[in-house]
Design an enzyme around this catalytic site. Structure first.
Site, PDB file in Angstrom:
ATOM      1  CB  SER A 174       0.804  -3.764   5.081  1.00  0.00           C
ATOM      2  OG  SER A 174       0.059  -3.944   3.909  1.00  0.00           O
ATOM      3  CG  ASP A 193       0.053 -11.527   3.302  1.00  0.00           C
ATOM      4  OD1 ASP A 193      -0.987 -11.156   2.732  1.00  0.00           O
ATOM      5  OD2 ASP A 193       0.775 -10.756   3.970  1.00  0.00           O
ATOM      6  CG  HIS A 213      -1.988  -8.467   5.026  1.00  0.00           C
ATOM      7  ND1 HIS A 213      -0.746  -8.401   4.445  1.00  0.00           N
ATOM      8  CD2 HIS A 213      -2.386  -7.170   5.176  1.00  0.00           C
ATOM      9  CE1 HIS A 213      -0.411  -7.144   4.247  1.00  0.00           C
ATOM     10  NE2 HIS A 213      -1.391  -6.376   4.683  1.00  0.00           N
TER      11      HIS A 213
END
Length: 438
Positions: free
Chosen positions: A306, A388, A417
């Site tokens: 991320s 995601d 995610h």
């Protein structure tokens, strides 16, 4: 004796009971969405369909209506429809796309007072996705000048042993790393293999995910250290990770709201943007790692997910000392993609009115990962999922397609995610194969 045997049976079976949880975890319902292409991928112009299955308590639901809507990745719906489950199954036509990208089918079922939701994204020629964001003409000079300015400040840090994270296989130290003469710093957990020898250890930098929070589960990747690496789990805000969770929540509430979040801070000017110090802190962290006498003088790895995935790719692009890069679903990727009428990258600035000004767009281009991706020379491994909605697949492809280095990917279509521990360990297996021996 009988009670004793029963007790033994119970304690032997208990670990199995704990592990034998339902999928999904402790849910009464199970959605199964199966595209007619096993890899969830189609060519532009090719029609896609999915078979949807829905079970409650493991029982196929019959006569229940699925409401669904279709839209491009992260975009508003452009079609709404419904279908009825027969023996727990129904078919939905997704249609196609004329341009490379992803189509999202968002479904819901109402049973009693409960609404159950699910979605699935299918890709159409995603290998042809190109970023909307363009590299500024002075992009490389901007970062070269800032790196040179930072290099004038000598490497300074403190190191304190933390027994609670030490084991018979590794030692842990809390590090405070100074960044500049103004006293700004970052913290991190520095892990060494126990009894590490001089010039024996690859070094690994692990930048964090987004947020103002402590370093979550610093031992999750301990196998890097147990198998011979020095690993630095860093934070980016200059906050001691040993503070309590209550203190972090209070700081986050005070300084990371929608109106004053760090990701917006200074965005109107490329020189004052908050993330400038963060990006340079990653380079300074490499300075720290390669200064250690135990570093093997050959291997410098960056690895994260991320925001951490973005910072890993950025570091690999800016710092030629990096020899391998692993990134999960990177943030800050083609952030202005919304200007092209398609998904843009986290933090999704364009969800807030007024963020599409020339000043904001200009700053974003200097911090967008698609522009660092083309500069990476080290072998790079990326992981992402199609479902995601934080770092959407459109933006991960925008980055991956810009890589000109040796590259590999692990795509897990159903993932949102997150990555499993098994996937994370596969990252280490990839790193091991790419360690330089000479």
């Amino acid at each position: 004796m009988k009670k004793y045997l029963l007790s033994i049976c119970f304690f032997c079976l208990f670990p199995l009971v704990v592990l034998a949880e339902n999928y999904p975890y402790r849910s009464d319902v199970l959605w199964v969405a199966v595209p007619d292409h096993a890899n969830w991928l189609y060519k532009t112009g090719e029609n896609a369909t999915i078979e949807v299955q829905f079970y409650k308590y493991g029982i196929p639901q019959d006569g229940v209506t699925i409401e669904y809507e279709l839209g491009d990745d992260m975009m508003p719906a452009d079609f709404k429809g419904s279908t009825v489950l027969r023996d727990g199954k129904a078919t939905i036509s997704i249609g196609t796309m004329a341009q490379p990208g992803f189509r999202d089918c968002r479904m819901s079922i109402s049973i009693g007072n409960e609404i159950y939701r699910h979605h699935i994204k299918l890709g159409f020629s995603p290998e042809k996705i190109r970023p909307y964001t363009k590299m500024p003409s002075d992009f490389k000079k901007f970062w070269s000048d800032n790196k040179a300015e930072q290099a004038k400040f000598p490497l300074k840090y403190t190191k304190e042993r933390l027994e609670k994270y030490c084991t018979d296989k590794m030692d842990c130290y809390l590090v405070k790393l100074l960044l500049n003469s103004r006293g700004q710093a970052i913290y991190g957990y520095l892990f060494y293999p126990r009894n590490a020898k001089l010039k024996s250890c690859p070094v690994v930098l692990c930048p964090p995910g987004a947020g103002i929070k402590t370093i979550v589960n610093p031992l999750r990747h301990k196998y890097y250290v147990e198998q011979g690496c020095i690993r630095f789990e860093m934070e980016i805000h200059g906050l001691n990770p040993e503070m309590s969770s209550i203190q972090f929540r209070e700081i986050n509430a005070a300084f990371n709201g929608k109106e004053n979040g760090y990701l917006n801070n200074g965005l109107e000017n490329r020189d004052r943007y908050y993330m400038k110090r963060v990006y340079l802190a990653c380079i300074r962290s490499i300075d720290l790692l390669v200064s250690l006498p135990e570093w093997d003088r050959k291997n410098v790895i960056v690895q994260g997910g991320s925001q951490g995935g973005a910072l890993s790719l950025m570091t690999a692009g800016l710092d030629s000392r990096v020899t391998a890069c692993v990134a999960n679903y990177p943030a800050f990727s083609d952030m202005a993609g919304y200007m092209a009428g398609r998904a843009g990258g986290y933090p999704h600035f364009f969800r807030v009115a007024g963020m599409d000004t020339p000043e904001y767009l200009n700053t974003m281009s200097y911090y967008d990962i698609v522009n660092f991706a083309s500069m990476i020379k080290a072998p790079t491994y990326m992981t992402w999922g199609y479902n995601d909605n934080i770092c959407p697949p459109t933006t991960s492809y925008a980055v991956y397609n810009m890589l000109r280095c040796p590259k590999e990917s692990l795509i897990t279509p159903s993932s949102e995610h997150w990555t499993s521990d098994n996937t994370e360990y596969k990252h280490w297996m990839w790193v091991k194969k790419h360690l330089r021996k000479k």
